[in-house]
Design a protein around this motif. Structure first.
Motif, mmCIF file in Angstrom:
data_model
loop_
_atom_site.group_PDB
_atom_site.id
_atom_site.type_symbol
_atom_site.label_atom_id
_atom_site.label_comp_id
_atom_site.label_asym_id
_atom_site.label_seq_id
_atom_site.Cartn_x
_atom_site.Cartn_y
_atom_site.Cartn_z
ATOM 1 N N LEU A 1 -44.272 45.864 -82.782
ATOM 2 C CA LEU A 1 -44.536 47.273 -82.452
ATOM 3 C C LEU A 1 -44.751 47.441 -80.956
ATOM 4 N N ARG A 2 -45.570 46.566 -80.369
ATOM 5 C CA ARG A 2 -45.826 46.646 -78.920
ATOM 6 C C ARG A 2 -44.542 46.455 -78.121
ATOM 7 N N ALA A 3 -43.738 45.496 -78.535
ATOM 8 C CA ALA A 3 -42.477 45.255 -77.841
ATOM 9 C C ALA A 3 -41.576 46.485 -77.937
ATOM 10 N N GLY A 4 -41.540 47.115 -79.104
ATOM 11 C CA GLY A 4 -40.745 48.318 -79.283
ATOM 12 C C GLY A 4 -41.205 49.473 -78.411
ATOM 13 N N LEU A 5 -42.482 49.455 -78.055
ATOM 14 C CA LEU A 5 -43.051 50.493 -77.193
ATOM 15 C C LEU A 5 -43.104 50.064 -75.737
ATOM 16 N N ASP A 6 -42.771 48.809 -75.487
ATOM 17 C CA ASP A 6 -42.878 48.220 -74.148
ATOM 18 C C ASP A 6 -44.324 48.302 -73.646
ATOM 19 N N GLU A 7 -45.274 48.050 -74.560
ATOM 20 C CA GLU A 7 -46.706 48.056 -74.236
ATOM 21 C C GLU A 7 -47.206 46.630 -74.033
ATOM 22 N N PRO A 8 -48.140 46.464 -73.121
ATOM 23 C CA PRO A 8 -48.753 45.138 -72.993
ATOM 24 C C PRO A 8 -49.675 44.876 -74.183
ATOM 25 N N GLY A 9 -50.092 43.676 -74.345
ATOM 26 C CA GLY A 9 -51.033 43.377 -75.416
ATOM 27 C C GLY A 9 -50.818 42.011 -76.001
ATOM 28 N N GLY A 10 -49.791 41.350 -75.570
ATOM 29 C CA GLY A 10 -49.609 39.993 -76.035
ATOM 30 C C GLY A 10 -48.597 39.839 -77.133
ATOM 31 N N LEU B 1 -58.673 47.620 -87.589
ATOM 32 C CA LEU B 1 -57.671 48.326 -88.384
ATOM 33 C C LEU B 1 -57.347 49.688 -87.774
ATOM 34 N N ALA B 2 -58.352 50.359 -87.233
ATOM 35 C CA ALA B 2 -58.125 51.650 -86.569
ATOM 36 C C ALA B 2 -57.253 51.464 -85.330
ATOM 37 N N ASP B 3 -57.471 50.393 -84.584
ATOM 38 C CA ASP B 3 -56.619 50.099 -83.427
ATOM 39 C C ASP B 3 -55.170 49.873 -83.861
ATOM 40 N N CYS B 4 -55.005 49.134 -84.961
ATOM 41 C CA CYS B 4 -53.661 48.888 -85.497
ATOM 42 C C CYS B 4 -53.009 50.203 -85.899
ATOM 43 N N ARG B 5 -53.780 51.077 -86.538
ATOM 44 C CA ARG B 5 -53.264 52.387 -86.931
ATOM 45 C C ARG B 5 -52.836 53.193 -85.711
ATOM 46 N N GLY B 6 -53.622 53.138 -84.647
ATOM 47 C CA GLY B 6 -53.259 53.852 -83.423
ATOM 48 C C GLY B 6 -51.946 53.351 -82.838
ATOM 49 N N LEU B 7 -51.754 52.044 -82.835
ATOM 50 C CA LEU B 7 -50.499 51.466 -82.358
ATOM 51 C C LEU B 7 -49.344 51.935 -83.241
ATOM 52 N N LEU C 1 -49.681 57.936 -93.090
ATOM 53 C CA LEU C 1 -48.653 57.152 -92.391
ATOM 54 C C LEU C 1 -47.780 56.391 -93.381
ATOM 55 N N LEU C 2 -48.386 55.909 -94.438
ATOM 56 C CA LEU C 2 -47.615 55.218 -95.468
ATOM 57 C C LEU C 2 -46.589 56.166 -96.075
ATOM 58 N N ARG C 3 -47.025 57.372 -96.415
ATOM 59 C CA ARG C 3 -46.078 58.355 -96.984
ATOM 60 C C ARG C 3 -44.993 58.724 -95.976
ATOM 61 N N ALA C 4 -45.349 58.774 -94.693
ATOM 62 C CA ALA C 4 -44.360 59.117 -93.663
ATOM 63 C C ALA C 4 -43.325 58.016 -93.469
ATOM 64 N N THR C 5 -43.701 56.776 -93.755
ATOM 65 C CA THR C 5 -42.779 55.668 -93.533
ATOM 66 C C THR C 5 -42.070 55.214 -94.795
ATOM 67 N N VAL C 6 -42.745 55.269 -95.930
ATOM 68 C CA VAL C 6 -42.190 54.749 -97.179
ATOM 69 C C VAL C 6 -41.644 55.887 -98.042
ATOM 70 N N HIS D 1 -43.712 48.431 -93.023
ATOM 71 C CA HIS D 1 -44.427 47.186 -93.323
ATOM 72 C C HIS D 1 -45.869 47.250 -92.824
ATOM 73 N N VAL D 2 -46.049 47.678 -91.586
ATOM 74 C CA VAL D 2 -47.396 47.763 -91.018
ATOM 75 C C VAL D 2 -48.223 48.788 -91.783
ATOM 76 N N ALA D 3 -47.646 49.930 -92.092
ATOM 77 C CA ALA D 3 -48.372 50.956 -92.860
ATOM 78 C C ALA D 3 -48.784 50.418 -94.224
ATOM 79 N N THR D 4 -47.921 49.650 -94.845
ATOM 80 C CA THR D 4 -48.231 49.077 -96.159
ATOM 81 C C THR D 4 -49.390 48.095 -96.076
ATOM 82 N N VAL D 5 -49.351 47.210 -95.095
ATOM 83 C CA VAL D 5 -50.435 46.234 -94.937
ATOM 84 C C VAL D 5 -51.754 46.948 -94.643
ATOM 85 N N LEU D 6 -51.727 47.920 -93.744
ATOM 86 C CA LEU D 6 -52.957 48.650 -93.419
ATOM 87 C C LEU D 6 -53.481 49.406 -94.636
ATOM 88 N N ASN D 7 -52.588 50.033 -95.385
ATOM 89 C CA ASN D 7 -53.017 50.747 -96.582
ATOM 90 C C ASN D 7 -53.668 49.800 -97.582
#
Length: 126
Positions: free
Chosen positions: A28-37, A62-68, A116-121, A84-90
């Motif tokens: 996700l970070r790479a797709g956004l070109d965001e730093p973070g490792g 988990l909230a940080d992950c949701r924000g990303l 977010l899960l409904r928006a993605t799945v 996938h990320v929405a599913t894991v977080l849910n």
């Protein structure tokens, strides 16, 4: 049988996230070109959280992950990675219903991640 201390009862939540999120969040970070490792840095962040953190720290993570994920969806849109990320977080938030102490943060996050899960799945996702 080993009885978990009350402060450690949340730790049963972490294995799926530890296995699934480092690579996915790095992508996700790479797709956004965001730093973070990279995935290894994310895995180490998670390891430190599991070893030294508490349940409220886990909910904030988990909230940080949701924000990303939200930033990714705004810029890239829904795709298999976001789903996938929405599913894991849910799943994390649904399991967290069994852990006391989530309070209003847990409730708000659970509702937002479900959106977010409904928006993605799709609208039938639970």
């Amino acid at each position: 049988m080993t009885v978990a201390r009350a402060r450690d009862r949340w730790l049963f939540l972490t294995p799926e996230a530890e296995a699934e999120l480092p690579v996915a969040l790095a992508a996700l970070r790479a797709g956004l070109d965001e730093p973070g490792g990279d995935a290894a840095a994310e895995a180490e962040r998670l390891r430190r959280l599991v070893v030294n953190g508490r349940y409220p720290d886990w909910l904030r993570y988990l909230a940080d992950c949701r924000g990303l994920l939200e930033r990714y969806l705004e810029r890239v849109g829904p795709d298999a990675l976001a789903a996938h990320v929405a599913t894991v977080l849910n799943e994390q938030h649904m399991l967290a219903l069994t852990v006391a102490g989530g309070g209003s943060l847990g409730q708000r996050e659970r509702a937002r991640v479900a959106e977010l899960l409904r928006a993605t799945v799709g609208p039938a996702a639970r």
